[in-house]
Design a protein around this motif. Sequence first.
Motif, PDB file in Angstrom:
ATOM      1  N   HIS A 106      -2.364   1.697  76.685  1.00 33.34           N
ATOM      2  CA  HIS A 106      -2.193   2.186  75.319  1.00 33.34           C
ATOM      3  C   HIS A 106      -0.690   2.080  75.096  1.00 33.34           C
ATOM      4  O   HIS A 106       0.085   2.868  75.636  1.00 33.34           O
ATOM      5  CB  HIS A 106      -2.683   3.627  75.195  1.00 33.34           C
ATOM      6  CG  HIS A 106      -2.419   4.228  73.845  1.00 33.34           C
ATOM      7  ND1 HIS A 106      -3.367   4.929  73.136  1.00 33.34           N
ATOM      8  CD2 HIS A 106      -1.303   4.238  73.068  1.00 33.34           C
ATOM      9  CE1 HIS A 106      -2.846   5.339  71.982  1.00 33.34           C
ATOM     10  NE2 HIS A 106      -1.579   4.932  71.922  1.00 33.34           N
ATOM     11  N   HIS A 126      -6.388  -1.756  71.903  1.00 30.82           N
ATOM     12  CA  HIS A 126      -6.268  -1.451  70.466  1.00 30.82           C
ATOM     13  C   HIS A 126      -4.946  -1.860  69.829  1.00 30.82           C
ATOM     14  O   HIS A 126      -4.190  -1.037  69.319  1.00 30.82           O
ATOM     15  CB  HIS A 126      -6.578   0.027  70.186  1.00 30.82           C
ATOM     16  CG  HIS A 126      -5.851   1.076  70.984  1.00 30.82           C
ATOM     17  ND1 HIS A 126      -4.526   0.994  71.282  1.00 30.82           N
ATOM     18  CD2 HIS A 126      -6.287   2.262  71.482  1.00 30.82           C
ATOM     19  CE1 HIS A 126      -4.180   2.080  71.950  1.00 30.82           C
ATOM     20  NE2 HIS A 126      -5.230   2.854  72.087  1.00 30.82           N
ATOM     21  N   TYR A 183      -1.610   5.203  79.910  1.00 28.76           N
ATOM     22  CA  TYR A 183      -1.063   5.592  78.606  1.00 28.76           C
ATOM     23  C   TYR A 183       0.456   5.534  78.668  1.00 28.76           C
ATOM     24  O   TYR A 183       1.070   6.115  79.563  1.00 28.76           O
ATOM     25  CB  TYR A 183      -1.496   7.026  78.250  1.00 28.76           C
ATOM     26  CG  TYR A 183      -2.922   7.125  77.753  1.00 28.76           C
ATOM     27  CD1 TYR A 183      -3.220   6.934  76.407  1.00 28.76           C
ATOM     28  CD2 TYR A 183      -3.962   7.409  78.629  1.00 28.76           C
ATOM     29  CE1 TYR A 183      -4.525   7.031  75.948  1.00 28.76           C
ATOM     30  CE2 TYR A 183      -5.277   7.509  78.176  1.00 28.76           C
ATOM     31  CZ  TYR A 183      -5.546   7.320  76.830  1.00 28.76           C
ATOM     32  OH  TYR A 183      -6.837   7.413  76.374  1.00 28.76           O
TER      33      TYR A 183
END
Length: 464
Positions: free
Chosen positions: A187, A243, A155
């Motif tokens: 991410h 994503h 992350y």
Amino acid sequence: MTMIDLAVTGGTVVTGAGEKSADILIHDEKIVAIVPPGEHHNAAKVIDAAGKIVLPGGIDVHTHFLVGFMSCRSVYDMFSGSVAALRGGTTTVIDFALQRKGRSLMDGLRHRRTQADPFVAVDYGLHIVVTDVNDKTLAEIPAVIAAGVTSFKAYMTYEKEGLMLNDGALLALLKAAGREGLLVGVHAENDKIIVYETAHHLAKGDISPRFHAVTRPPIAEAEAIRRAVSLAEAAGAGIYIFHMAIGREVPNLRAARARGLPVFAETCPHYLVLDDTSYERADGQLYVMSPPLRTPDDQAHLWAGLADGTVVAVGSDDASFSAEAKTTDADSFATTVNGVHGVEFRLPLLYTFGVETGKLTLPQLVKVWSENPAKLFGLAPQKGSIAPGGDADLVIIDPARTTRLTTKSHFGPLGYNIYDGMEVRGVPVCTIRRGTVVVENDEFLGAAGEGRFVKRKLPEFALS
Ligand code: URP
Ligand code: ZN
């Protein structure tokens, strides 16, 4: 004559290489042959797929089942998440095992397997979320590979939540992963921009869902993607952008791939079919996920990236927080739990808004639905395509059947559906996991614990 347990006959069989009318013969969980329609066989059971489309079972490399985040718990646990996945035609997921700070990677992996193994109904693998990079952690990598995990997640935001790796730690992880041939997924959002913008807007009383997108502006995502690519290049590692919402960055990734870098992007169904006007709705909180929904221009870039192979996969990022969890006790966008459902709708959304509109061909759909993720995450050739010797993971859709999605379309008490009201085609009529029919006409026929942990090989970076 070879024993055949199951034959799927007369359907249009699609792989990344093309489509043809064929019969698929299955024995002992595997595809044993693909033969011209009508060829003689003695199958114990026959599924007539005439007029239907037969695809590989889906591979969703981005699910968050049984997860706690921002003081909320997902509706889906390992079992119910599996059922939703299988109803959506996904036969393999890759979920996450969390390394807790001060603990080892292998501890995180063992813990997650005890949570998952007795309950999964879908086949599954795990990425390890690395939160604590140090020499001991990095020395564990060979053991992690031996245990069947060949990808990490890092992350670049959520510092407050204790998940973020700083750039130094990320670079060290990338170097170690690069040496061993593992893939690091990120991410990608710039935490400092988000924290600054959030404080600035909350101080002005800007609390509505619209400010979720305002405080996570395009540059917060674009900058983090560019930084991740730079760090991966310096480290000699492959990188996977989880994503991706900011379609405007696709041309940069395309250029990086053209320079030979192993740089891969994933997007999610919600970024392809919804845009940031959803935050203006009265129920805008239900659309809070990170990165946020963006613009129709971003959507167009993402579809183009899927078609030309720059965006290699569509993952659901399923984080099934209920409507109640997303709306109760959330004082502002900043305390609304991030994440939306999606594992069940990848296929109809890709089929309806991709194939039917001419943005994707069926073979291109198969690439981003199952083939690319299988290669990139070390599941091929066992999974991801339709070929002799591979697991008999299949999904059958009826292109003539229209379904109207409602708040009750999906499995489990979510209480909302971000796709409510959409008319789609491509909802599976049958899902077959390793030769067993596990969903027929929306009915789940399997059982908890029938899914298997799949030990993954090293990634294949050369996707055709
Ligand atoms: O908003 C999102 N994407 N929630 C799930 C957790 C994550 O960020 O991956
Ligand atoms: Zn994420």
